[in-house]
Write an enzyme that holds these catalytic residues in place. Structure first.
Site, PDB file in Angstrom:
ATOM      1  CE  LYS A 110      -8.675  -1.317  16.045  1.00  0.00           C
ATOM      2  NZ  LYS A 110      -7.649  -0.947  15.042  1.00  0.00           N
TER       3      LYS A 110
HETATM    4  C1  LIG Z   1      -7.501   0.286  14.523  1.00  0.00           C
HETATM    5  C2  LIG Z   1      -6.168   0.665  14.017  1.00  0.00           C
HETATM    6  C3  LIG Z   1      -5.796   2.007  13.853  1.00  0.00           C
HETATM    7  C4  LIG Z   1      -6.765   3.141  14.127  1.00  0.00           C
HETATM    8  O1  LIG Z   1      -7.052   3.269  15.488  1.00  0.00           O
HETATM    9  P1  LIG Z   1      -8.345   4.106  15.968  1.00  0.00           P
HETATM   10  O2  LIG Z   1      -8.432   3.857  17.416  1.00  0.00           O
HETATM   11  O3  LIG Z   1      -9.504   3.526  15.211  1.00  0.00           O
HETATM   12  O4  LIG Z   1      -8.106   5.520  15.609  1.00  0.00           O
HETATM   13  C5  LIG Z   1      -4.506   2.290  13.438  1.00  0.00           C
HETATM   14  N1  LIG Z   1      -3.636   1.299  13.160  1.00  0.00           N
HETATM   15  C6  LIG Z   1      -3.957   0.003  13.280  1.00  0.00           C
HETATM   16  C7  LIG Z   1      -2.950  -1.038  12.933  1.00  0.00           C
HETATM   17  C8  LIG Z   1      -5.226  -0.370  13.713  1.00  0.00           C
HETATM   18  O5  LIG Z   1      -5.553  -1.660  13.851  1.00  0.00           O
END
Ligand SMILES: *Cc1c(COP(=O)(O)O)cnc(C)c1O
Length: 468
Positions: A110
């Protein structure tokens, strides 16, 4: 470029408005009116840097808002704190590859979108005297990434809701040790879906988001989804050298990351197949298998950032499959609201440019995968990443690229329990764990959160609640 709502009833908006908006006034999500086609550029882009690639991919969307010079500068600043010179990198494993997306400040993918989004926000707001409140909900990783992207930014507050005691120790520390006066951490007594529902409800209050200048950092914000497209392009060029079809496995929750992969393909990237990997909260697997979308109770798992039953970004994909028929999407989502389910005609899946394969891994399978990896490599694998790998293998894939969405250290305590070993913690992490933290605990009650935002807006500072 203009952006339009998936439910077809809200007016089109430009990038400046898109950047600061949450859901559209008709309840839908924004999408680009059209997409650029980069297929002709692909042969030329094989050896350019991550930052350059990011610039070329985003330029058509931000045109008219940021000049080329400003966009380049913001991208440079956003990726400067990343710890790997390539920003993201591919690591070969036994019979698959990992795309490491954890080299940002908070060790999860993210950071890739939010670090840049933070700079986009600041640049856009720095000239005015209005203060914006960025509101988000998190199951752990969005919160820490958003807080680290927005702390100390001018004219910006960040209010982050997380489910109290349902995030990992390191995720909690990454959020709750940030004491900057523009950061408010709210621990909600409930699940992540409760937090997400509160944020959605606040945005849905008539006039509220305008009056209090609310902005969104969740992946309902399209700009995040667009920024993520960059690492799929970047990874493709590295993968191409191996002469393998581009099959990607994406550990999924809100479906934002998987949807970015799909957008990359619509912009001309030759994506062969996208594996949508879920944990035991496998609402997406059932959906792709049957066309029935029916959220159940969220069950807490080893991969908390995927403990989601309302995968918001699915709406964007369905809108594309339904040939941008806003009314159809409106009908589906009213059914979801009123009957807690909808049925999407699986015939429409044939409109998809890329094949999606959905599957899920049980908790036991995730543990086994982590253990097998530890036994053979003496390294740790984060549980979200393990879901992606496990599902792709279960689906018979070989030589695929699996997204490593978080650094294992974020979940070191779980990994120690699973592997019966001691994780050697780096000093940086030890220091973080020893730091004091603070937050405000609130019930999952719309009125309480609303009042807090009103006070924040009135006082113009975030430390009013910490004085008690
Ligand atoms: C947010 C997240 C996900 C899921 O991603 P999405 O875009 O919500 O499908 C998977 N793994 C980690 C470590 C995350 O932080």
């Amino acid at each position: 470029m203009k952006f339009i709502s998936t439910r077809g009833k809200a007016p089109a908006i430009d990038f400046a408005e898109l950047l600061l908006s949450g859901t559209a006034p008709d309840g839908g999500l924004y999408m680009p009116e059209s997409l650029p086609d980069f297929s002709k550029n692909i042969p030329k882009w094989g050896s350019i840097s991550y930052q350059e690639l990011c610039f070329y991919l985003l330029q058509p969307f931000v045109e008219g808002h940021f000049s080329d010079f400003v966009l380049k500068d913001l991208i440079r600043k956003a990726y400067a704190p990343f710890s790997h010179p390539e920003i993201c990198t591919i690591k070969p494993e036994q019979d698959y590859y990992l795309l490491e997306l954890f080299h940002g400040p908070t060790y999860a993918f993210k950071d890739y979108a939010l670090q840049l989004l933070g700079h986009f926000f600041e640049k856009t707001l720095e000239a005015g005297d209005k203060k914006y409140i960025f509101l988000g909900s998190t199951s752990g990783d969005t919160g820490s990434a958003a807080i680290h992207a927005l702390k100390q930014k001018k004219n910006i507050f960040v209010v982050m809701l997380h489910p109290n005691r349902r995030v990992s120790e390191i995720q909690a520390k990454q959020m709750l040790t940030v004491f900057d006066p523009n950061v408010v951490n709210l621990a909600i007594q409930g699940t992540f879906d409760d937090c997400q529902a509160l944020v959605k409800a606040l945005f849905a209050l008539p006039g509220f988001s305008k009056e209090y200048s609310l902005g969104a950092v969740n992946s309902i914000n399209l700009v995040r989804i667009l920024i993520q497209v960059a690492y799929y392009f970047y990874a493709y060029f590295a993968f191409q050298k191996l002469n393998l079809p581009f099959v990607i496995s994406v550990p999924s929750g809100n479906f934002g990351n998987a949807f970015s992969a799909y957008l990359a393909s619509l912009m001309g990237l030759p994506v062969e197949e996208i594996v949508v990997a879920s944990n035991q909260n496998h609402v997406l697997t059932t959906f792709f298998d049957t066309g029935v979308y029916q959220p159940k109770e969220v069950v807490a798992s080893l991969s908390p950032s995927m403990d989601i039953q309302i995968s918001s970004n699915l709406e964007r994909y369905l809108w594309l499959l339904a040939n941008k028929d806003g009314e159809k999407i409106q009908t589906l989502y009213s059914q979801l609201k009123n009957q807690n389910q909808f049925f999407f005609d699986p015939k429409l899946f044939s409109n998809s440019l890329v094949k999606f394969t959905a599957g899920f891994a049980s908790e036991k399978e995730v543990r086994q995968r982590i253990n097998a990896y530890y036994q053979t490599t003496k390294n740790y694998m984060d549980p979200h990443t393990a879901v992606g790998v496990e599902v792709a293998i279960k689906k018979g894939k070989k030589n695929f690229l699996s997204l490593a969405t978080a650094h294992p250290v974020k979940f070191y305590d779980r990994l120690e329990q699973i592997t019966f070993s001691t994780y050697p913690l780096p000093q940086k992490i030890q220091t973080l764990l020893d730091s004091p933290s603070r937050c405000l605990i609130l019930p999952a009650d719309l009125m309480e959160v609303k009042e807090l935002i009103e006070n924040l807006h009135k006082e113009g500072k975030a430390d009013f609640w910490a004085e008690e």
